[in-house]
Write a protein that holds these residues in place. Structure first.
Motif, PDB file in Angstrom:
ATOM      1  N   HIS A  34       0.815  -1.207   0.000  1.00  0.00           N
ATOM      2  CA  HIS A  34       0.000   0.000   0.000  1.00  0.00           C
ATOM      3  C   HIS A  34       0.851   1.261   0.000  1.00  0.00           C
ATOM      4  O   HIS A  34       2.015   1.239   0.350  1.00  0.00           O
ATOM      5  CB  HIS A  34      -0.996   0.021   1.170  1.00  0.00           C
ATOM      6  CG  HIS A  34      -0.397   0.260   2.520  1.00  0.00           C
ATOM      7  ND1 HIS A  34       0.022  -0.746   3.346  1.00  0.00           N
ATOM      8  CD2 HIS A  34      -0.170   1.414   3.197  1.00  0.00           C
ATOM      9  CE1 HIS A  34       0.483  -0.239   4.472  1.00  0.00           C
ATOM     10  NE2 HIS A  34       0.384   1.064   4.405  1.00  0.00           N
ATOM     11  N   TYR A  55     -11.185   8.809  -5.697  1.00  0.00           N
ATOM     12  CA  TYR A  55     -10.684   7.438  -5.878  1.00  0.00           C
ATOM     13  C   TYR A  55     -11.803   6.410  -6.043  1.00  0.00           C
ATOM     14  O   TYR A  55     -11.709   5.520  -6.886  1.00  0.00           O
ATOM     15  CB  TYR A  55      -9.757   7.038  -4.722  1.00  0.00           C
ATOM     16  CG  TYR A  55      -8.409   7.713  -4.825  1.00  0.00           C
ATOM     17  CD1 TYR A  55      -7.470   7.280  -5.755  1.00  0.00           C
ATOM     18  CD2 TYR A  55      -8.080   8.793  -4.029  1.00  0.00           C
ATOM     19  CE1 TYR A  55      -6.236   7.909  -5.877  1.00  0.00           C
ATOM     20  CE2 TYR A  55      -6.853   9.429  -4.139  1.00  0.00           C
ATOM     21  CZ  TYR A  55      -5.937   8.975  -5.073  1.00  0.00           C
ATOM     22  OH  TYR A  55      -4.727   9.603  -5.195  1.00  0.00           O
ATOM     23  N   LEU A  77      -4.412   1.862  -1.561  1.00  0.00           N
ATOM     24  CA  LEU A  77      -4.129   3.231  -1.179  1.00  0.00           C
ATOM     25  C   LEU A  77      -4.764   3.381   0.194  1.00  0.00           C
ATOM     26  O   LEU A  77      -5.947   3.092   0.369  1.00  0.00           O
ATOM     27  CB  LEU A  77      -4.755   4.216  -2.172  1.00  0.00           C
ATOM     28  CG  LEU A  77      -4.582   5.685  -1.843  1.00  0.00           C
ATOM     29  CD1 LEU A  77      -3.111   6.076  -1.972  1.00  0.00           C
ATOM     30  CD2 LEU A  77      -5.426   6.523  -2.764  1.00  0.00           C
TER      31      LEU A  77
END
Length: 167
Positions: A8, A23, A73
């Motif tokens: 990540h 996102y 993320l």
């Protein structure tokens, strides 16, 4: 030691709603984990997060948004006393991240339909790999990339470089 992949990337944000919109909705990625402060209730070794569990138990401690299978993320809300974002490329250290696609031109069309501005149009970089650039609401810039048959990321250029520069 052998690393398998990047697990990540992590960012603090002072605008979680805009980052999630970008996102999750504009890029179409999925949140996989939403951890709320209540998970830290009674965890005296967690300091700030335990305090937040008492005063803001339903607040978001962090979110993992899946970029690709097993790759995420991670977004944290701004913590008390954190400084503002830096202007990109003004400090040493973090520069950007890149996401791979199968068709960069199709990706560009999808980004435009989602209302995302293209900072740098698709072009082939010196490594013979397609690239284009965008940024998220906090100004974190990133590349969208597509490999070609000639991409140096596949074949490398170390032997040629060593012949030329002897290092």
């Amino acid at each position: 030691m052998k690393f398998n992949e990047v697990m990540h990337l992590s960012f603090y944000t002072d605008n979680m709603a805009a980052m999630r919109d970008f996102y999750e909705y504009k890029l179409g990625l999925n949140a996989k984990i939403i951890m709320r402060y209540e998970a830290y209730k009674g965890k005296s070794d967690r300091g700030y997060w335990e305090k937040q569990a008492e005063i803001n138990p339903t607040g978001i401690a962090y979110i993992f948004i899946e970029l690709a299978p097993g790759q995420y993320l991670e977004l944290f809300p701004k913590a008390e006393g954190q400084l503002a974002h830096e202007v990109p490329d003004t400090r040493l250290g973090y520069s950007h991240f890149a996401l791979m696609v199968d068709d960069i031109f199709k990706a560009k069309e999808e980004l435009i339909r989602a209302g995302i501005n293209i900072d740098i149009e698709p072009n082939k970089g010196q490594s013979e790999t397609w690239q284009m650039w965008i940024h998220d609401p906090d100004g974190n810039k990133f590349e969208i990339m597509q490999y070609t048959d000639k991409s140096l990321q596949f074949k490398g250029n170390i032997e040629e470089d060593q012949k030329k520069y002897g290092q």
